[in-house]
Design a protein around this motif. Sequence first.
Motif, PDB file in Angstrom:
ATOM      1  N   SER A  86       3.198  12.696   0.572  1.00 53.45           N
ATOM      2  CA  SER A  86       4.344  11.888   0.986  1.00 53.45           C
ATOM      3  C   SER A  86       4.043  10.414   0.792  1.00 53.45           C
ATOM      4  N   SER A  87       4.856   9.752   0.021  1.00 54.14           N
ATOM      5  CA  SER A  87       4.738   8.312  -0.180  1.00 54.14           C
ATOM      6  C   SER A  87       6.151   7.775  -0.307  1.00 54.14           C
ATOM      7  N   PHE A  88       6.275   6.461  -0.432  1.00 54.42           N
ATOM      8  CA  PHE A  88       7.587   5.854  -0.619  1.00 54.42           C
ATOM      9  C   PHE A  88       8.285   6.466  -1.845  1.00 54.42           C
ATOM     10  N   LEU A  89       7.574   6.547  -2.963  1.00 50.33           N
ATOM     11  CA  LEU A  89       8.203   7.048  -4.195  1.00 50.33           C
ATOM     12  C   LEU A  89       8.580   8.520  -4.062  1.00 50.33           C
ATOM     13  N   SER A 127       0.814  -1.219   0.000  1.00 50.14           N
ATOM     14  CA  SER A 127       0.000   0.000   0.000  1.00 50.14           C
ATOM     15  C   SER A 127       0.847   1.268   0.000  1.00 50.14           C
ATOM     16  N   ASP A 128       2.179   1.145  -0.046  1.00 54.62           N
ATOM     17  CA  ASP A 128       3.019   2.336   0.086  1.00 54.62           C
ATOM     18  C   ASP A 128       3.094   3.194  -1.172  1.00 54.62           C
ATOM     19  N   ASN A 129       2.336   2.859  -2.186  1.00 54.30           N
ATOM     20  CA  ASN A 129       2.286   3.728  -3.356  1.00 54.30           C
ATOM     21  C   ASN A 129       1.253   4.827  -3.194  1.00 54.30           C
ATOM     22  N   GLN A 130       0.458   4.738  -2.119  1.00 55.73           N
ATOM     23  CA  GLN A 130      -0.564   5.766  -1.917  1.00 55.73           C
ATOM     24  C   GLN A 130       0.078   7.052  -1.421  1.00 55.73           C
ATOM     25  N   VAL A 131      -0.379   8.180  -1.956  1.00 55.50           N
ATOM     26  CA  VAL A 131       0.188   9.465  -1.543  1.00 55.50           C
ATOM     27  C   VAL A 131      -0.672  10.051  -0.436  1.00 55.50           C
ATOM     28  N   ARG A 132      -0.058  10.297   0.713  1.00 52.29           N
ATOM     29  CA  ARG A 132      -0.772  10.926   1.819  1.00 52.29           C
ATOM     30  C   ARG A 132       0.006  12.187   2.186  1.00 52.29           C
ATOM     31  N   SER A 133      -0.665  13.311   2.256  1.00 49.36           N
ATOM     32  CA  SER A 133      -0.023  14.588   2.556  1.00 49.36           C
ATOM     33  C   SER A 133       1.211  14.763   1.681  1.00 49.36           C
ATOM     34  N   GLY A 157       0.299   6.848   8.308  1.00 48.95           N
ATOM     35  CA  GLY A 157       1.102   8.056   8.539  1.00 48.95           C
ATOM     36  C   GLY A 157       1.773   8.532   7.265  1.00 48.95           C
ATOM     37  N   LYS A 158       2.930   9.195   7.438  1.00 45.44           N
ATOM     38  CA  LYS A 158       3.702   9.702   6.297  1.00 45.44           C
ATOM     39  C   LYS A 158       5.042   8.993   6.246  1.00 45.44           C
ATOM     40  N   ILE A 159       5.407   8.460   5.091  1.00 46.86           N
ATOM     41  CA  ILE A 159       6.732   7.858   4.961  1.00 46.86           C
ATOM     42  C   ILE A 159       7.754   8.988   4.879  1.00 46.86           C
ATOM     43  N   VAL A 160       8.800   8.895   5.703  1.00 50.92           N
ATOM     44  CA  VAL A 160       9.788   9.976   5.771  1.00 50.92           C
ATOM     45  C   VAL A 160      11.208   9.503   5.464  1.00 50.92           C
ATOM     46  N   ALA A 161      11.416   8.183   5.399  1.00 47.82           N
ATOM     47  CA  ALA A 161      12.770   7.677   5.116  1.00 47.82           C
ATOM     48  C   ALA A 161      12.655   6.268   4.547  1.00 47.82           C
ATOM     49  N   ALA A 162      13.673   5.877   3.763  1.00 40.94           N
ATOM     50  CA  ALA A 162      13.632   4.552   3.132  1.00 40.94           C
ATOM     51  C   ALA A 162      15.049   4.075   2.851  1.00 40.94           C
ATOM     52  N   GLY A 163      15.177   2.774   2.640  1.00 39.52           N
ATOM     53  CA  GLY A 163      16.473   2.197   2.267  1.00 39.52           C
ATOM     54  C   GLY A 163      16.312   0.717   1.959  1.00 39.52           C
ATOM     55  N   THR A 164      17.299   0.168   1.266  1.00 42.55           N
ATOM     56  CA  THR A 164      17.251  -1.243   0.850  1.00 42.55           C
ATOM     57  C   THR A 164      18.579  -1.918   1.133  1.00 42.55           C
ATOM     58  N   VAL A 165      18.530  -3.188   1.557  1.00 45.58           N
ATOM     59  CA  VAL A 165      19.727  -4.030   1.483  1.00 45.58           C
ATOM     60  C   VAL A 165      19.388  -5.204   0.566  1.00 45.58           C
ATOM     61  N   LEU A 166      20.226  -5.364  -0.448  1.00 43.89           N
ATOM     62  CA  LEU A 166      20.066  -6.427  -1.443  1.00 43.89           C
ATOM     63  C   LEU A 166      21.099  -7.499  -1.124  1.00 43.89           C
ATOM     64  N   VAL A 167      20.649  -8.739  -0.944  1.00 42.89           N
ATOM     65  CA  VAL A 167      21.553  -9.823  -0.518  1.00 42.89           C
ATOM     66  C   VAL A 167      22.006 -10.632  -1.733  1.00 42.89           C
ATOM     67  N   GLU A 168      23.312 -10.559  -1.977  1.00 45.14           N
ATOM     68  CA  GLU A 168      23.929 -11.260  -3.110  1.00 45.14           C
ATOM     69  C   GLU A 168      24.470 -12.615  -2.639  1.00 45.14           C
ATOM     70  N   ARG A 169      24.159 -13.678  -3.401  1.00 46.42           N
ATOM     71  CA  ARG A 169      24.640 -15.029  -3.055  1.00 46.42           C
ATOM     72  C   ARG A 169      25.827 -15.376  -3.935  1.00 46.42           C
ATOM     73  N   LYS A 170      26.980 -15.594  -3.294  1.00 49.39           N
ATOM     74  CA  LYS A 170      28.237 -15.806  -4.007  1.00 49.39           C
ATOM     75  C   LYS A 170      28.660 -17.275  -4.007  1.00 49.39           C
ATOM     76  N   PHE A 171      29.683 -17.612  -4.824  1.00 52.15           N
ATOM     77  CA  PHE A 171      30.364 -18.910  -4.708  1.00 52.15           C
ATOM     78  C   PHE A 171      31.558 -18.785  -3.752  1.00 52.15           C
ATOM     79  N   ILE A 172      32.248 -17.619  -3.847  1.00 47.22           N
ATOM     80  CA  ILE A 172      33.439 -17.451  -2.998  1.00 47.22           C
ATOM     81  C   ILE A 172      33.033 -17.399  -1.523  1.00 47.22           C
ATOM     82  N   HIS A 173      34.047 -17.529  -0.683  1.00 47.27           N
ATOM     83  CA  HIS A 173      33.811 -17.565   0.769  1.00 47.27           C
ATOM     84  C   HIS A 173      32.769 -18.628   1.116  1.00 47.27           C
TER      85      HIS A 173
END
Length: 204
Positions: free
Chosen positions: A53-56, A45-51, A118-134
Amino acid sequence: MAPISSKTKSPFTKSDNLLFDPALIPASIQESLPAGYVVRPLARSDNQVRSNSSFLKTLEVLTTVGTISDDAFQRRFQYLKEHSDQYFTIVIEDMNVPPTSAGSATSSSPSLVTPGRGKIVAAGTVLVERKFIHELGMVGHIEDIAVSADQQGKKLGLRIIETLKAIGQQVGCYKVILDCSEKNVPFYEKCGFERKGVEMGWYV
Ligand code: ACO
């Protein structure tokens, strides 16, 4: 990485509306936010604009976001949801907004907090990469950190980064890395990062 507290609790419960299980967000980070602010996984539902302010909208402090239809947003969300062991996008929502006809933004029972009231005021992502090494190691890549211009300086960026580091550690990453501009180096140093290597780019 230093161990994080295993005591995890969130005012949200796992649901189809949320990108991933909110139990991955440490209670200590939720407790360190300003009163009425909550940290949670991205919701459908975070595509909805409220005041206005939305995720985008929040992402616009970073760069051009462009016009994204609700249908396109839902398709992208669904892709991330189907890879929810790989994409962890979080938002901080300010619930200190006037009540709507549907009721007040927050509830006396923390488990009843509703995403999107409420109003979304901050955002961030962590993308998890799966490796062969280690020995099939996993690396967390922090991306698209954004705090709304009028909310910067309240340690929300720091809390976003703390949350993403904690998620990366809990899912088994041996390191979490990111690329940033020179002007943001002091911020990431405050968040416990140090300079490593050189970023290279190729734009199509
Ligand atoms: N230079 C020096 N110190 C800084 C800076 C800076 N540019 N930004 C924050 N800090 C310091 C703060 O003073 C604070 O220090 P303190 O603990 O001693 O008081 C600490 O870093 C934490 O600051 P926050 O209040 O958490 O920072 P904020 O919430 O404003 O978020 C952010 C910082 C994310 C850079 C925000 O300003 C922002 O959204 N900027 C625009 C978008 C952007 O540049 N995003 C990062 C792109 S890189 C990426 O996505 C991987």
